[in-house]
Structure formats: structure tokens, C-alpha cells
Design a protein around this motif. Structure first.
Motif, PDB file in Angstrom:
ATOM      1  N   PRO A  82      29.204 -12.426 -30.469  1.00 45.52           N
ATOM      2  CA  PRO A  82      30.469 -13.156 -30.355  1.00 45.52           C
ATOM      3  C   PRO A  82      30.283 -14.668 -30.406  1.00 45.52           C
ATOM      4  O   PRO A  82      31.177 -15.391 -30.784  1.00 45.52           O
ATOM      5  CB  PRO A  82      31.002 -12.744 -28.982  1.00 45.52           C
TER       6      PRO A  82
ATOM      7  N   ARG B  39      33.292 -11.383 -16.583  1.00 42.82           N
ATOM      8  CA  ARG B  39      33.498 -10.745 -17.886  1.00 42.82           C
ATOM      9  C   ARG B  39      34.475  -9.588 -17.769  1.00 42.82           C
ATOM     10  O   ARG B  39      35.341  -9.397 -18.618  1.00 42.82           O
ATOM     11  CB  ARG B  39      32.159 -10.260 -18.431  1.00 42.82           C
ATOM     12  N   HIS B  40      34.365  -8.814 -16.691  1.00 39.30           N
ATOM     13  CA  HIS B  40      35.251  -7.657 -16.525  1.00 39.30           C
ATOM     14  C   HIS B  40      36.676  -8.061 -16.195  1.00 39.30           C
ATOM     15  O   HIS B  40      37.614  -7.312 -16.446  1.00 39.30           O
ATOM     16  CB  HIS B  40      34.702  -6.709 -15.455  1.00 39.30           C
TER      17      HIS B  40
ATOM     18  N   MET C  93      38.203 -10.641 -17.523  1.00 37.51           N
ATOM     19  CA  MET C  93      38.811 -11.316 -18.674  1.00 37.51           C
ATOM     20  C   MET C  93      39.645 -10.332 -19.480  1.00 37.51           C
ATOM     21  O   MET C  93      39.280  -9.166 -19.615  1.00 37.51           O
ATOM     22  CB  MET C  93      37.729 -11.904 -19.579  1.00 37.51           C
ATOM     23  N   PRO C  94      40.740 -10.825 -20.041  1.00 35.31           N
ATOM     24  CA  PRO C  94      41.542  -9.927 -20.884  1.00 35.31           C
ATOM     25  C   PRO C  94      40.785  -9.570 -22.161  1.00 35.31           C
ATOM     26  O   PRO C  94      39.978 -10.355 -22.657  1.00 35.31           O
ATOM     27  CB  PRO C  94      42.790 -10.746 -21.199  1.00 35.31           C
ATOM     28  N   HIS C  95      41.034  -8.389 -22.660  1.00 37.80           N
ATOM     29  CA  HIS C  95      40.418  -7.940 -23.903  1.00 37.80           C
ATOM     30  C   HIS C  95      41.517  -7.718 -24.926  1.00 37.80           C
ATOM     31  O   HIS C  95      42.549  -7.122 -24.623  1.00 37.80           O
ATOM     32  CB  HIS C  95      39.646  -6.640 -23.670  1.00 37.80           C
ATOM     33  N   TYR C  96      41.313  -8.214 -26.116  1.00 36.43           N
ATOM     34  CA  TYR C  96      42.316  -8.100 -27.162  1.00 36.43           C
ATOM     35  C   TYR C  96      41.742  -7.335 -28.342  1.00 36.43           C
ATOM     36  O   TYR C  96      40.643  -7.624 -28.799  1.00 36.43           O
ATOM     37  CB  TYR C  96      42.737  -9.486 -27.661  1.00 36.43           C
ATOM     38  N   GLU C  97      42.501  -6.369 -28.804  1.00 32.57           N
ATOM     39  CA  GLU C  97      42.157  -5.702 -30.050  1.00 32.57           C
ATOM     40  C   GLU C  97      42.926  -6.452 -31.133  1.00 32.57           C
ATOM     41  O   GLU C  97      44.156  -6.456 -31.139  1.00 32.57           O
ATOM     42  CB  GLU C  97      42.587  -4.228 -30.014  1.00 32.57           C
TER      43      GLU C  97
END
Length: 94
Positions: free
Chosen positions: A44, A67-68, A70-74
Motif C-alpha cells: 500500500p 489499524r483495526h 481504521m475504516p476499510h473501503y472497497e
């Protein structure tokens, strides 16, 4: 992220690149200024390496807990991720 000077890198580039192969990102400096960032292919960090090298942004190590959270975006390949984030910011400002 580790840092090595140009001189250190020139003494044993194979050893530095072996560390990168194992997943470590390494900043190469000249007179204390970052001139290059070596990162594993496909990481990344590739997106931001040129900005770090130019001194426009600084990256800090992220803990596993951070890290966990944080928002995750597809993001589909045909969508600009920056545009997606800016749109979300606009929604948050409303």
C-alpha cells in the motif's frame, strides 16, 4: 520504517534489497533528507512513496490496534479513491 544512508546502501545494496523483499520499507537518505523509499512491490505504501520522498507527507508506524480501528473501503477499479473520500468528508460536514 527503517532508514539507511546512501553510503550504507552503496556498501551492500543486496542486503538492503533482501530486507525489502522480506516486507520491510526502507528510506534512503542523503544528508538527512529522504531521497528514495524502497518498499515491497504491491505494498500500500507504493501510492505514497513519492510524496514521502518529496517531504510532502510523513508516515508514522501504525499499531495493530490503530489499524483495526481504521475504516476499510472497497473501491472498484473504475472509481477514484480520492473522490470517494472527499464525498464522504462532505457528508460528514453536513
Amino acid at each position: 520504517m527503517s532508514t539507511v544512508s546512501v553510503r550504507e546502501f552503496s556498501y551492500n545494496p543486496s542486503a538492503v534489497l533482501a530486507r525489502v523483499e522480506k516486507g520491510e520499507a526502507i528510506q534512503v537518505t542523503r544528508h538527512g533528507n529522504v531521497i528514495a523509499i524502497l518498499s515491497p512491490a504491491g505494498s500500500p505504501m507504493e501510492r505514497y512513496a513519492h510524496l514521502v520522498a518529496q517531504g510532502k507527507i510523513k508516515l508514522k508506524p501504525v499499531t495493530a490496534a490503530e489499524r483495526h480501528s481504521m475504516p476499510h473501503y472497497e473501491v472498484p477499479e473504475d472509481v477514484d479513491p480520492v473522490a470517494l473520500l472527499l464525498a464522504e468528508r462532505e457528508e460528514d460536514d453536513r
